[in-house]
Design a protein around this motif. Structure first.
Motif, mmCIF file in Angstrom:
data_model
loop_
_atom_site.group_PDB
_atom_site.id
_atom_site.type_symbol
_atom_site.label_atom_id
_atom_site.label_comp_id
_atom_site.label_asym_id
_atom_site.label_seq_id
_atom_site.Cartn_x
_atom_site.Cartn_y
_atom_site.Cartn_z
ATOM 1 N N LYS A 269 0.688 -1.127 -0.122
ATOM 2 C CA LYS A 269 0.100 -0.077 0.246
ATOM 3 C C LYS A 269 0.762 1.331 -0.188
ATOM 4 O O LYS A 269 2.091 1.163 0.512
ATOM 5 C CB LYS A 269 -0.656 -0.171 1.312
ATOM 6 C CG LYS A 269 -2.023 -1.117 1.308
ATOM 7 C CD LYS A 269 -3.129 -0.717 0.372
ATOM 8 C CE LYS A 269 -4.190 -1.673 0.586
ATOM 9 N NZ LYS A 269 -5.231 -1.840 -0.484
ATOM 10 N N GLN A 270 0.343 2.232 -0.641
ATOM 11 C CA GLN A 270 1.148 3.541 -0.617
ATOM 12 C C GLN A 270 0.232 4.722 -0.737
ATOM 13 O O GLN A 270 -0.920 4.707 -1.221
ATOM 14 C CB GLN A 270 2.162 3.453 -1.895
ATOM 15 C CG GLN A 270 1.550 3.337 -3.175
ATOM 16 C CD GLN A 270 2.660 3.210 -4.276
ATOM 17 O OE1 GLN A 270 3.833 2.939 -4.148
ATOM 18 N NE2 GLN A 270 1.956 3.290 -5.691
ATOM 19 N N LYS A 271 0.698 5.909 -0.446
ATOM 20 C CA LYS A 271 0.088 7.033 -0.443
ATOM 21 C C LYS A 271 0.409 7.894 -1.688
ATOM 22 O O LYS A 271 1.670 8.295 -1.645
ATOM 23 C CB LYS A 271 0.070 7.837 0.799
ATOM 24 C CG LYS A 271 -0.888 7.231 1.836
ATOM 25 C CD LYS A 271 -2.274 7.730 1.503
ATOM 26 C CE LYS A 271 -2.897 7.179 3.087
ATOM 27 N NZ LYS A 271 -4.238 7.244 2.630
ATOM 28 N N ILE A 272 -0.370 8.209 -2.670
ATOM 29 C CA ILE A 272 0.353 9.087 -3.749
ATOM 30 C C ILE A 272 -0.529 10.195 -3.783
ATOM 31 O O ILE A 272 -1.764 10.101 -3.782
ATOM 32 C CB ILE A 272 0.152 8.232 -4.996
ATOM 33 C CG1 ILE A 272 0.913 6.873 -5.213
ATOM 34 C CG2 ILE A 272 0.474 8.935 -6.351
ATOM 35 C CD1 ILE A 272 2.343 7.029 -5.257
ATOM 36 N N ASP A 273 -0.049 11.459 -3.886
ATOM 37 C CA ASP A 273 -0.846 12.472 -4.028
ATOM 38 C C ASP A 273 -0.722 12.941 -5.575
ATOM 39 O O ASP A 273 0.350 13.408 -6.119
ATOM 40 C CB ASP A 273 0.127 13.736 -3.413
ATOM 41 C CG ASP A 273 -0.610 15.086 -3.670
ATOM 42 O OD1 ASP A 273 -1.796 15.013 -4.232
ATOM 43 O OD2 ASP A 273 -0.081 16.205 -2.906
ATOM 44 N N VAL A 274 -1.792 12.290 -6.119
ATOM 45 C CA VAL A 274 -1.913 12.278 -7.738
ATOM 46 C C VAL A 274 -1.990 14.024 -8.286
ATOM 47 O O VAL A 274 -1.964 14.039 -9.263
ATOM 48 C CB VAL A 274 -3.133 11.453 -8.142
ATOM 49 C CG1 VAL A 274 -2.900 10.115 -7.665
ATOM 50 C CG2 VAL A 274 -4.521 12.054 -7.599
#
Length: 141
Positions: free
Chosen positions: A75-80
């Protein structure tokens, strides 16, 4: 009888949950890749269809496919809105299906990340050794 049915139902549901979780651990690739098209990415969420290269040689396709199959899910957090991947990849299969991927290519000695378009928060880590393989493929196209 109700307890047996309930126990069997709970066991079945639990096995489904474990099976779903394990899908995030490895990339799902179909058999029979016919080509891999690569373009510089503009942003997350879609694919830049102005491809810089298309790979259709079986030996190179096999190398890239092996890299993706070795990738480990996380899982990862991406600021699209502020981040963008380096490359967009379209994998075409012989049966007509496709997979769209985003690639964040690491530097030499670093890991890379790949994720399915539209599922950016479920990424897959590519080892530094496999990053080297990807760099070689990209440099030789």
């Amino acid at each position: 009888m109700k307890k047996v049915t309930l126990s069997l139902t709970l066991a079945f549901c639990a096995s489904l949950l474990f099976a779903c979780q394990s899908k995030d651990k490895v990339m799902t690739m179909l058999d029979g890749i016919s080509s891999i098209s690569i373009s510089e990415s503009n942003s997350y969420g879609g694919i830049n269809e102005n491809y810089d290269t298309t790979i259709d040689k079986d030996a190179i396709i096999s190398r890239v496919e092996e890299v993706f199959k070795n990738a480990e899910g996380r899982k990862q957090k991406i600021d699209v809105g502020t981040e963008k991947p380096d490359y967009d990849i379209l994998i075409r299969y012989e049966n007509g299906e496709t997979h769209g991927l985003h690639l964040v290519l690491g530097n030499t000695g670093e890991k890379s990340r790949v994720m399915y378009v539209g599922h950016e928060n479920n990424g897959f880590n590519i080892s530094s050794e496999d990053t080297k393989v990807l760099k070689e493929v990209l440099d030789n196209q």
